[in-house]
Design an enzyme around this catalytic site. Structure first.
Site, PDB file in Angstrom:
ATOM      1  N   ARG A 186       0.777  -1.147  -0.079  1.00 14.85           N
ATOM      2  CA  ARG A 186      -0.036  -0.060  -0.068  1.00 14.85           C
ATOM      3  C   ARG A 186       0.849   1.277   0.061  1.00 14.85           C
ATOM      4  O   ARG A 186       0.484   2.275  -0.644  1.00 14.85           O
ATOM      5  CB  ARG A 186      -0.932  -0.053   1.137  1.00 14.85           C
ATOM      6  CG  ARG A 186      -1.888   1.085   0.860  1.00 14.85           C
ATOM      7  CD  ARG A 186      -2.737   1.203   2.456  1.00 14.85           C
ATOM      8  NE  ARG A 186      -3.498   0.212   2.781  1.00 14.85           N
ATOM      9  CZ  ARG A 186      -4.809  -0.023   2.426  1.00 14.85           C
ATOM     10  NH1 ARG A 186      -5.194   0.889   1.470  1.00 14.85           N
ATOM     11  NH2 ARG A 186      -5.551  -1.097   2.595  1.00 14.85           N
ATOM     12  N   ALA A 187       1.867   1.227   0.749  1.00 11.89           N
ATOM     13  CA  ALA A 187       2.981   2.139   0.926  1.00 11.89           C
ATOM     14  C   ALA A 187       3.581   2.856  -0.257  1.00 11.89           C
ATOM     15  O   ALA A 187       3.191   4.018  -1.006  1.00 11.89           O
ATOM     16  CB  ALA A 187       4.047   2.287   1.738  1.00 11.89           C
TER      17      ALA A 187
END
Lengths: 341, 620
Positions: free
Chosen positions: A279-280
């Site tokens: 997600r980062a």
């Protein structure tokens, strides 16, 4: 409707206003978390959004304000419509909905329409705050003090983009895709990691220590309080300019190129910082692209990455909960190392 | 009402300011948010409230027990059921439009009510509720009455922040203000209320009041000097100063107006002693590593002597120079800071000197804690009951209960659902009560530095666990002649960590003081609906008495008696004996307290955590 302070007139807090503009360009980044003290203009900036952003076109009569171009698959109203019938549209301003701390669950998710139940004996659904925030912004002040069960609700809805109501004999599914904006002071309580993860960007605000800046903030605030309409008129042009910039960036967004080198750079940076999950990386990429579009650039450069990395990664570092070094600084340091490599 | 603004803090002065605040409320109830009044229930506060009621502006009292429908407006259930037509009723906040909302015991307000109230105050409209889609405009000021004791959290910061004037009448006795009443008039409050003529003149004057750039600059600098970060505060101070000028028929601000704003808006919020001008760094120094400046700019008069009843004006203090030349921003700012400092009670000044001010202001009031209520949490099956107060009607269950009886009740067919009171069902929620670990850490010499380091490690593990459980922690450390509250209740690991790292060791063992403090903390937590659990890390060898003096026998007796107090409170506790050779002393104390006892010569974090877990889950 009470008048809101014009977004363009906000001075200082550049990181926060930038983050808000970036998510306005690409809502899929997933919201902004603003950490810092009271009285730093957090709410002012969020509320100013409503008239910074251009009105959206909605399906007339749809309680969830669906987009006529692509009605949400979860919308019970639009899906039930005869596909051949002509859709009437209207323009409405973007919703900025407040979710107050003490809100009850039924107020947030929606509940049985009491009025109809009582006066007509009809069972129907009265939408809640999540429905109102669809295609707009949901603002939670002091999000770190929010009740656990509401946090659970939000985490679920923010992930799926739809709200599922199974209560009081109702069974309703409706779209709820919004940009989450939260603010809070970490000194007063921590945010649950799961919710932290839902926020795309995080910014830290401090009260400006520069006296001239403070004086000019007070002056503008005072002028606005004395005569809101005149003040708004004064700033109308600048606000329009900002709005155009955001609209142009939205058009440009899909055309912004991200080279393979850039992708590698993002990946390496996340690896070095030990951020969890993909997600980062995804958020970093999207934020960087939106920022480049906002600057009017057709390709993502390292400088864009430098501006956005702290915002996108600061709150995702796997940290020892008892370690309190500034994570923004850590991101910058790693980025320098990765760029130098 | 022209006054010196370099007066030391004297009661009469404060009372006069409180009366001036009333006149400002009458003149401009909506302009500066309102007033936050800290005062115990008593004749002084009664006087003030009486005068407030006599101002002739709308005043809506909102009790803490109000339900959200009444506050924000909603369906008038009884009426609706009776007629079958929807009837809604305006909420208290709509009723307060153009007037004031008065909140008795504002420090006890639940976040459920506080949040929408602040929202309405902020936006000038009542937030839409489920039953009214459109927000209704309403503008009001707030008078929050705060009866909290000095060591309790006061009014929720989100609200207090937005109320311009903060008054503190805690230390005023009736005799202090008696003279003032004699002076003014014997008729209650008539002097306070502005005559219609004067009011109209002042209201006309208000929009005309101009603040120069110097004034703004002075306000901002003074606020910054006093360590007030929030930019809302100088804004509010400006509004208050302008109102004060209009009240006195001026169209430009002067030293009096700024002085009043400094005393009533800035001073109560001060968190630091003004730094020397040279120390104007861009980064504010964190409170821990700052040393109090040796030379305060304007040592305030020592207010230790009992104030005279007839409080003579001290003409010896130099009044602001009455020159024709405009004072510069620096002069104004120095004047304001001096006025602010002079108006603070001595204990506040001490706190500022030792840089404790910042910490004490960093509470979120009660808004941070969830408390058991029937409003939130996991829904439980509905049960029969009357809605109102804390209970919401569960409509569906109510209708379900009414359905089978419709035929019987339809004597005259109206096509409506006939509902009787006995059908009412209410919604119930279950809320997991949160608990708070009170850690009493022995940092005395006998606990040895080695022990203390181990204990710190264990505490960190505990903190992490508590964090995972969403419980809070509070730490009491004791050594030498005192026990200190190292960390008030918090969920913030960052703060806990910070508090732990700076803990020195050595000195005597004032066990009694520690138990006393833990007991007081527990009582306070209990009042907030949080379950306290005490964990004592000590060898139990008390050698400092309750008075902070040496004397082993007396110290033991004192510790025993506070141990009995703890037992009487019925809260759970765990005693971890940290001494190398556990003996009967600690064990005996533990049994007096009704605590579980666990000898642990080497503090083992995991083992300790398990033990605490057991105590936590055991039924008290």
């Amino acid at each position: 409707m009470a008048l809101t302070f014009p977004f363009a007139a906000i001075v200082g807090q550049d990181e926060m206003t930038l983050a808000i503009q970036v998510v306005a360009v690409d809502p899929s980044i997933g919201g902004v978390l603003v950490l810092g003290d009271r009285g730093t203009g957090k709410s002012t900036a969020v509320r100013a959004l409503a008239d910074l952003l251009p009105p959206i076109s909605v399906v007339k009569g749809c309680p969830y304000r669906c987009d006529p171009a692509k009605p949400a698959s979860a919308c019970p109203v639009c899906q039930a419509r005869d596909p051949k019938a002509k859709v009437v549209t209207e323009r409405q301003s973007v919703a900025v909905v407040d979710l107050p701390l003490g809100a009850t669950e039924d107020r947030v998710v929606g509940a049985l329409d009491l009025e109809k139940a009582l006066s007509q004996g009809v069972k129907s659904f009265a939408p809640g705050l999540l429905a109102q925030a669809h295609r707009g912004f949901l603002y939670i002040d002091e999000v770190n003090l929010l009740d656990d069960h509401l946090v659970d609700l939000l985490i679920d809805v923010a992930a799926s983009g739809e709200n599922l109501v199974e209560r009081e004999g109702l069974s309703v599914r409706h779209p709820a895709r919004f940009v989450l904006v939260g603010s809070g002071n970490p000194e007063e309580g921590e945010l649950r990691p799961q919710l932290l993860d839902r926020f795309g960007l995080s910014v830290q605000v401090r009260t400006p220590q520069d006296l001239a800046l403070r004086v000019s903030i007070i002056k503008r605030r005072d002028a606005f309080d004395k005569d809101p309409e005149a003040f708004k008129a004064l700033w109308h042009k600048d606000n329009q300019k900002l709005q155009k910039r955001i609209l142009k960036a939205r058009e440009l967004l899909d055309a912004v190129e991200v080279s393979d080198d850039m992708l590698m750079l993002c990946a390496r940076l996340c690896q070095q910082l030990g951020t969890d999950g993909l997600r980062a990386e995804l958020t970093l990429l999207r934020a960087t692209r939106a920022y480049a579009a906002l600057q009017g650039h057709k390709a993502v450069k390292a400088e864009h990455l430098q501006s956005m990395a702290p915002l996108a990664l600061r709150h995702r570092l796997r940290r020892n909960p008892l370690d309190d070094t500034d994570s923004g600084a850590r991101v910058q340091r790693s980025l320098q190392e990765v760029l130098a490599a | 009402m022209a006054r010196d603004n370099t007066q030391p803090s004297d009661p009469l002065e404060r009372w006069n300011d409180a009366l001036t605040a009333l006149q400002l409320l009458q003149l401009d109830p909506l302009g500066f948010g309102g007033v936050c009044l800290r005062a115990p229930h008593g004749p002084v506060r009664e006087r003030w409230l009486h005068a407030l009621a006599g101002l002739g502006i709308g005043l809506v009292k909102v009790p803490g027990s109000v339900d959200i429908e009444r506050l924000l407006g909603g369906i008038d259930l009884a009426h609706t059921l009776q007629t079958g037509q929807l009837h809604s009723q305006a909420g208290l906040l709509q009723q307060a439009d153009q007037g004031l909302v008065c909140l008795p015991m504002a420090e006890r307000l639940s976040p459920t009510l506080l949040a929408p109230l602040v929202q309405a105050l902020e936006q000038g409209q009542v937030p839409p509720t489920r039953h009214s889609a459109a927000p209704t405009p309403t503008r009001f000021g707030v008078v929050a009455l705060d009866e909290s004791l000095p060591d309790e959290p006061g009014v929720g910061a989100a609200l207090a922040e937005r109320l311009g004037v903060w008054l503190d009448l805690n230390e005023l006795s009736p005799s202090d203000i008696h003279a003032a009443w004699q002076d003014n008039s014997e008729s209650d409050g008539l002097q306070i209320r502005l005559s219609p003529g004067a009011l109209a003149r002042a209201r006309e004057q208000l929009p005309q009041v101009q603040a120069s750039d110097e004034h703004m600059q002075a306000l901002c600098t003074a606020a910054l000097d006093l360590g007030i970060g929030s930019l809302r505060v100088p804004s509010l101070a400006l509004r208050v100063a302008c109102s004060h000028a209009a009240l006195n028929g001026r169209s430009t601000l002067d030293a009096d107006d700024l002085g009043f704003a400094a005393r009533c808006v800035l001073a109560p919020r001060a968190t630091q002693w003004p730094a020397e001008p040279s120390a104007q760094e861009s980064e504010p120094a964190p409170p821990e590593d700052a040393t109090p400046p040796s030379e305060p700019p304007e040592p305030p008069e020592n207010a230790d002597q009992a104030p005279e009843n007839d409080a003579e004006k001290d003409e010896g203090l130099d009044p602001p120079p009455e020159q024709n030349a405009e004072p510069s921003a620096e002069d104004l700012q120095e004047m304001m800071v001096a006025a602010a400092l002079a108006s603070l009670p001595p204990h506040m000044l001490d706190a500022l000197m030792t840089r404790q001010g910042a910490a004490s202001h960093n509470t979120s009031g009660r808004s941070g804690q969830t408390r058991a209520g029937s409003q939130r949490g996991r829904p439980l099956p509905p049960r029969p009951g009357r809605p109102g107060g804390q209970a919401r009607l569960h409509v569906l269950a109510t209708l379900r209960a009414a359905a089978p009886k419709q035929r019987l009740r339809q004597a005259h067919s109206t096509g409506r659902v006939a509902i009787r009171a006995e059908d009412f069902h209410i919604q119930r929620y279950q809320q997991r009560a949160s608990s708070c670990l009170i850690l009493a850490l022995d940092a005395s010499g006998s606990a040895a530095l080695q022990r203390l380091a181990e204990a710190k490690g264990a505490v960190e593990l505990l903190l992490q666990q508590s964090y995972a459980r969403r419980d809070s922690v509070c730490i009491v450390a004791f050594r030498g002649a005192q026990a200190q509250l190292l960390l008030p209740m918090t969920r913030s690991l960052v703060r806990a960590k910070r508090a732990m790292t700076g803990l020195p060791g050595g000195g005597g063992t004032p066990l009694a003081l520690a138990l006393k403090m833990a007991y007081e903390q527990a009582a306070q937590l209990q009042r907030q609906g949080v379950t306290p659990i005490l964990v004592v890390l000590s060898d139990g060898r008390a050698n400092v008495t309750l008075q902070g003096l040496g004397g082993r026998a007396q110290a033991q007796l004192d510790a025993q008696s506070w141990g009995q107090q703890w037992r009487a409170s019925g809260h759970r506790a765990l005693w971890i004996d940290t001494s190398m050779h556990p003996d009967a002393q600690a064990q005996q104390l533990a049994s007096t307290m009704g605590a579980s006892y666990l000898p642990m010569p080497q503090v083992q974090s995991q083992r300790m955590a398990h033990a605490i877990e057991r105590v936590r889950s055991s039924q008290a």
